[in-house]
Write a protein that holds these residues in place. Structure first.
Motif, PDB file in Angstrom:
ATOM      1  N   ARG A 121      60.372 -87.635  50.408  1.00  0.00           N
ATOM      2  CA  ARG A 121      60.685 -88.408  49.220  1.00  0.00           C
ATOM      3  C   ARG A 121      61.937 -87.872  48.525  1.00  0.00           C
ATOM      4  O   ARG A 121      62.771 -88.638  48.051  1.00  0.00           O
ATOM      5  N   THR A 180      65.389 -89.869  47.829  1.00  0.00           N
ATOM      6  CA  THR A 180      66.030 -90.011  46.522  1.00  0.00           C
ATOM      7  C   THR A 180      67.519 -89.690  46.615  1.00  0.00           C
ATOM      8  O   THR A 180      68.360 -90.419  46.083  1.00  0.00           O
ATOM      9  N   PHE A 206      73.794 -95.583  46.045  1.00  0.00           N
ATOM     10  CA  PHE A 206      74.126 -96.109  44.721  1.00  0.00           C
ATOM     11  C   PHE A 206      75.605 -95.847  44.417  1.00  0.00           C
ATOM     12  O   PHE A 206      76.340 -96.761  44.039  1.00  0.00           O
ATOM     13  N   PHE A 210      61.695 -81.295  34.395  1.00  0.00           N
ATOM     14  CA  PHE A 210      62.779 -82.214  34.046  1.00  0.00           C
ATOM     15  C   PHE A 210      63.876 -81.462  33.283  1.00  0.00           C
ATOM     16  O   PHE A 210      65.061 -81.673  33.516  1.00  0.00           O
ATOM     17  N   LEU A 250      82.840 -84.381  33.176  1.00  0.00           N
ATOM     18  CA  LEU A 250      82.346 -85.719  33.517  1.00  0.00           C
ATOM     19  C   LEU A 250      82.929 -86.762  32.567  1.00  0.00           C
ATOM     20  O   LEU A 250      83.412 -87.809  33.007  1.00  0.00           O
ATOM     21  N   VAL A 255      85.276 -89.738  33.707  1.00  0.00           N
ATOM     22  CA  VAL A 255      84.909 -91.146  33.508  1.00  0.00           C
ATOM     23  C   VAL A 255      86.045 -91.866  32.796  1.00  0.00           C
ATOM     24  O   VAL A 255      86.455 -92.960  33.188  1.00  0.00           O
ATOM     25  N   VAL A 266      83.434 -87.865  39.462  1.00  0.00           N
ATOM     26  CA  VAL A 266      82.225 -88.480  38.916  1.00  0.00           C
ATOM     27  C   VAL A 266      81.111 -88.457  39.948  1.00  0.00           C
ATOM     28  O   VAL A 266      79.973 -88.067  39.667  1.00  0.00           O
ATOM     29  N   LEU A 301      77.510 -86.642  39.984  1.00  0.00           N
ATOM     30  CA  LEU A 301      76.306 -87.463  40.162  1.00  0.00           C
ATOM     31  C   LEU A 301      75.404 -86.868  41.251  1.00  0.00           C
ATOM     32  O   LEU A 301      74.194 -86.718  41.063  1.00  0.00           O
ATOM     33  N   MET A 353      68.015 -82.208  40.185  1.00  0.00           N
ATOM     34  CA  MET A 353      66.831 -82.909  39.693  1.00  0.00           C
ATOM     35  C   MET A 353      65.752 -82.938  40.772  1.00  0.00           C
ATOM     36  O   MET A 353      64.581 -82.642  40.508  1.00  0.00           O
ATOM     37  N   ASN A 379      62.087 -81.149  40.833  1.00  0.00           N
ATOM     38  CA  ASN A 379      60.838 -81.898  41.019  1.00  0.00           C
ATOM     39  C   ASN A 379      60.012 -81.340  42.162  1.00  0.00           C
ATOM     40  O   ASN A 379      58.780 -81.286  42.093  1.00  0.00           O
ATOM     41  N   ALA A 396      59.204 -96.862  44.345  1.00  0.00           N
ATOM     42  CA  ALA A 396      60.206 -95.854  44.733  1.00  0.00           C
ATOM     43  C   ALA A 396      61.411 -95.943  43.797  1.00  0.00           C
ATOM     44  O   ALA A 396      61.946 -94.927  43.349  1.00  0.00           O
ATOM     45  N   LEU A 397      61.829 -97.201  43.483  1.00  0.00           N
ATOM     46  CA  LEU A 397      62.947 -97.381  42.557  1.00  0.00           C
ATOM     47  C   LEU A 397      62.592 -96.838  41.172  1.00  0.00           C
ATOM     48  O   LEU A 397      63.421 -96.211  40.507  1.00  0.00           O
ATOM     49  N   ASP A 404      60.487 -94.427  40.502  1.00  0.00           N
ATOM     50  CA  ASP A 404      60.527 -92.961  40.573  1.00  0.00           C
ATOM     51  C   ASP A 404      61.954 -92.465  40.478  1.00  0.00           C
ATOM     52  O   ASP A 404      62.260 -91.494  39.785  1.00  0.00           O
ATOM     53  N   PHE A 405      62.839 -93.149  41.198  1.00  0.00           N
ATOM     54  CA  PHE A 405      64.241 -92.755  41.220  1.00  0.00           C
ATOM     55  C   PHE A 405      64.838 -92.854  39.813  1.00  0.00           C
ATOM     56  O   PHE A 405      65.482 -91.926  39.324  1.00  0.00           O
ATOM     57  N   ALA A 407      63.264 -92.787  37.015  1.00  0.00           N
ATOM     58  CA  ALA A 407      62.670 -91.811  36.098  1.00  0.00           C
ATOM     59  C   ALA A 407      63.205 -90.410  36.368  1.00  0.00           C
ATOM     60  O   ALA A 407      63.267 -89.584  35.470  1.00  0.00           O
ATOM     61  N   ALA A 408      63.610 -90.145  37.622  1.00  0.00           N
ATOM     62  CA  ALA A 408      64.024 -88.786  37.968  1.00  0.00           C
ATOM     63  C   ALA A 408      65.464 -88.502  37.569  1.00  0.00           C
ATOM     64  O   ALA A 408      65.823 -87.355  37.349  1.00  0.00           O
ATOM     65  N   MET A 409      66.304 -89.528  37.473  1.00  0.00           N
ATOM     66  CA  MET A 409      67.714 -89.289  37.157  1.00  0.00           C
ATOM     67  C   MET A 409      67.940 -89.369  35.653  1.00  0.00           C
ATOM     68  O   MET A 409      67.450 -90.290  35.015  1.00  0.00           O
ATOM     69  N   PRO A 410      68.707 -88.422  35.097  1.00  0.00           N
ATOM     70  CA  PRO A 410      69.048 -88.550  33.679  1.00  0.00           C
ATOM     71  C   PRO A 410      69.855 -89.837  33.475  1.00  0.00           C
ATOM     72  O   PRO A 410      70.860 -90.041  34.162  1.00  0.00           O
ATOM     73  N   LEU A 449      71.755 -90.978  31.138  1.00  0.00           N
ATOM     74  CA  LEU A 449      73.122 -90.869  30.623  1.00  0.00           C
ATOM     75  C   LEU A 449      74.118 -90.677  31.763  1.00  0.00           C
ATOM     76  O   LEU A 449      75.216 -91.259  31.756  1.00  0.00           O
ATOM     77  N   ILE A 450      73.728 -89.888  32.783  1.00  0.00           N
ATOM     78  CA  ILE A 450      74.635 -89.615  33.902  1.00  0.00           C
ATOM     79  C   ILE A 450      74.857 -90.888  34.716  1.00  0.00           C
ATOM     80  O   ILE A 450      75.994 -91.226  35.075  1.00  0.00           O
ATOM     81  N   LEU A 451      73.756 -91.616  34.992  1.00  0.00           N
ATOM     82  CA  LEU A 451      73.890 -92.879  35.723  1.00  0.00           C
ATOM     83  C   LEU A 451      74.790 -93.834  34.944  1.00  0.00           C
ATOM     84  O   LEU A 451      75.701 -94.454  35.510  1.00  0.00           O
ATOM     85  N   LEU A 455      77.057 -93.185  32.708  1.00  0.00           N
ATOM     86  CA  LEU A 455      78.452 -92.740  32.691  1.00  0.00           C
ATOM     87  C   LEU A 455      79.124 -93.068  34.014  1.00  0.00           C
ATOM     88  O   LEU A 455      80.286 -93.492  34.039  1.00  0.00           O
ATOM     89  N   SER A 456      78.404 -92.896  35.147  1.00  0.00           N
ATOM     90  CA  SER A 456      79.083 -93.171  36.416  1.00  0.00           C
ATOM     91  C   SER A 456      79.349 -94.658  36.572  1.00  0.00           C
ATOM     92  O   SER A 456      80.410 -95.041  37.074  1.00  0.00           O
TER      93      SER A 456
END
Lengths: 308, 271
Positions: A11, A15, A22, A236, A261, A265, A273, A277, A284, A288, B108-109, B111-112, B114-117, B119-121, B123-124
């Motif tokens: 998992r 991710t 992404f 977290f 960053l 940006v 960037v 990321l 992260m 976890n 799964a999405l 979870d993803f 929730a796991a990423m901060p 603000l960072i997403l 900003l990118s």
């Protein structure tokens, strides 16, 4: 237990793959980087040369594959602005960020957990109300407001501490407090509700009914059980050690990863960037994973059952 | 209803009224300059009632800008909260309806996300696409969707096992009718509580991004924007920064208080 670990690992890798995809999709959707970086009236030969240099003239699926390949081999691209390796640029900034976030994490743990436990054990007392009020206030005051207020009081009015920069340890005091106080509030609120949940369970009543001293009930039964949900949120916090100071670093002009960053940006420096990321995603996911391992250690049921 | 919640509701009503009537109650234009009264202090700090909350470096009236900022920040926060609630609930229902593969993907999405901060997403995405206002709202609308999705999925699955959902289905209702007319009203209170939790976070995110200069762009103004601008004049004109900062804090605090109260009232299982 092994199956549980393998599932978790799969998992985690998924991710990371999602984050890479992404970044790629967003990068492709956003238009032609060649035209973003070079001016609109650049000669067509220059644009073509730029495309060739960055591999932008190949078909999309080839780009996707070579993108994955490059990242897997640790090549995260070069900064499109100054031509240095993005990973080096980011790496240089990590120590400065950790110098803020690690002490802040200690403040969060040292203040937040005891406050939350105390509030739960003395439910509805004035101390409980005070902790809860501070916790809600700490959540609703954004870090940039708290930081600027601290600057206004301690730097401008009293003149005790500098307002920004990174020349001595005194420059780190205000940013660390700003980061630590907000996080402590969140953690206190969370710890309190986790403790209250556990204290309401029948095994606590049973333990104290059969004559176990209250201090021992708390230490032996309540705290370990309340630790399980609390560990998640601490995980977290550990995971955001690198990325958690974006706003605070900007307030105090602290040259860390977050500041880099924001500048990247604003300049559309995509390689930097994307490098940050991925770095954030990796920390992260690792955090976890460690939390999942800790779950196994804290909760014997998970060790035996194998999956949740 | 506790007194504190009443005060919070009153504050929110005031903010809503200010946002709705913004054009009528703004004493000056947002970009109107008054060059003879630059950096004038507010009335209660030795200034005049000409500019009750003072002016900034260009002589723009802080009160007028504050009103416009409240409207901007509230519109963005409402828009984003609605988008994320709609998006998340729909995905949650889809997961509950189709189960299997669709459910796995949605979870799964979630979870993803929730796991990423976030603000960072955010900003990118802003780095890649630039910061048009519509995009900003859409982007903030992605914040928190995973919470609605999880709640909606869980509740819809358990509703499916209850009599009313089976009865409606056997009467021949389409899935759209089943989820829209029957399941949604039954789980709405829980979703509304989640909205009160996400709403202040969206305000904080928007003001954070705008503070960094990456959210709402001038000449438009938002609360975070004003704080970011006022930061340059922290020593000479702290009022530029203090009024929007206190609006942010009071508004998020009020929504949180009301949300906590609603949660205790509507949803004993979440307590």
């Amino acid at each position: 237990m092994l199956r549980f670990l393998l599932l978790r690992l799969a998992r985690a890798l998924l991710t990371i793959a999602l984050v890479v995809s992404f970044a790629f999709v967003v990068l492709r959707l956003s238009g032609d980087p060649a035209l973003l970086i070079m001016s609109v009236d650049a000669p067509p030969e220059a644009v073509a040369a730029f495309r060739k240099a960055w591999g932008l003239d190949e078909p999309l699926w080839r780009q996707y594959l070579s993108y994955f390949g490059a990242i897997a081999s640790g090549d995260l691209g070069r900064s499109m602005r100054d031509g240095r390796d993005a990973i080096v640029l980011v790496g240089e900034r990590i120590p400065a960020t950790l110098a803020l976030t690690v002490p802040a994490l200690l403040i969060k743990l040292g203040l937040g957990i005891p406050a939350g436990v105390y509030a739960a054990l003395h439910r509805n007392s004035w101390a409980d109300r005070l902790v809860m009020f501070l916790a809600v206030a700490g959540f609703t005051v954004p870090s940039f407001v708290l930081g600027l207020l601290l600057v206004l009081v301690f730097a401008v009015q009293l003149g005790w501490l500098p307002s920004g920069g990174q020349d001595s340890w005194r420059h780190a005091v205000l940013p660390i407090i700003t980061l630590g106080v907000g996080g402590a509030a969140v953690l206190a609120r969370f710890t309190r509700s986790a403790m209250l949940e556990v204290l309401g369970q029948s095994y606590i009543r049973t333990a104290s009914a059969k004559g176990v001293p209250w201090a021992q009930v708390v230490r032996g039964h309540a705290l370990p059980n309340a630790a399980i949900p609390t560990v998640t949120i601490i995980g977290f916090m550990v995971g955001s050690l690198i990325a958690g100071a974006v706003v605070v670093e900007s307030v105090f002009s602290w040259p860390g990863v977050g500041r880099l960053l924001v500048v990247a940006v604003a300049n559309r420096d995509l390689a930097v960037v994307q490098c940050i990321l991925l770095l954030v995603a990796a920390t992260m996911v690792t955090a976890n994973l460690v939390v999942d391992l800790l779950y196994g250690a804290l909760d014997p049921r998970l060790r035996r059952g194998g999956s949740r | 209803m506790p007194a504190l919640v009443r005060v919070a509701l009153g504050w929110l009503a005031l903010m809503l009224a200010v946002a709705l009537l913004a054009d009528l109650i703004m004493p000056y234009g947002v970009t109107a300059l008054d060059l003879r009264n630059r950096l004038a202090p507010p009335a209660f700090m030795g200034g005049t009632w000409l500019h009750p909350l003072g002016t900034d470096e260009l002589g723009r009236d802080v009160l007028s800008r504050l009103i416009a900022s409240i409207r901007m920040s509230l519109v963005i926060a409402f828009g984003a909260t609605l988008i994320s609630a709609t998006f998340g609930t729909t995905l949650g229902f889809l997961a509950a309806h189709f189960r299997g593969f669709v459910e796995q993907i949605v979870m799964a999405l979630a979870d993803f996300q929730a796991a990423m901060p976030f603000l960072i997403l955010a900003l990118s995405v802003l780095a890649f696409f630039g910061n048009a206002l519509g995009l900003l709202v859409l982007l903030l609308g992605l914040h928190g969707w995973e919470r609605y999705a999880r709640i909606a999925r869980g509740l819809a699955v358990s509703a499916g096992a209850q009599g009313y959902a089976a009865a409606v289905r056997q009467l021949g209702a389409s899935p759209l009718r089943l989820y829209g007319r029957h399941v949604l009203p039954n789980i709405a209170s829980t979703l509304i509580v989640s909205m009160t939790l996400v709403f202040p976070e969206v305000i904080l995110l928007e003001s954070g991004l705008s503070f960094l200069g990456l959210g709402v762009q001038p000449p438009a103004t938002s609360l975070g924007n004003m704080v970011g601008y006022g930061r340059e004049y922290l020593t000479r004109a702290p009022w530029i920064l203090l009024s929007p900062a206190s609006i942010i804090v009071l508004t998020t605090l009020s929504v949180s208080l009301v949300g906590d109260w609603l949660r205790d009232r509507l949803d004993p299982t979440l307590r």
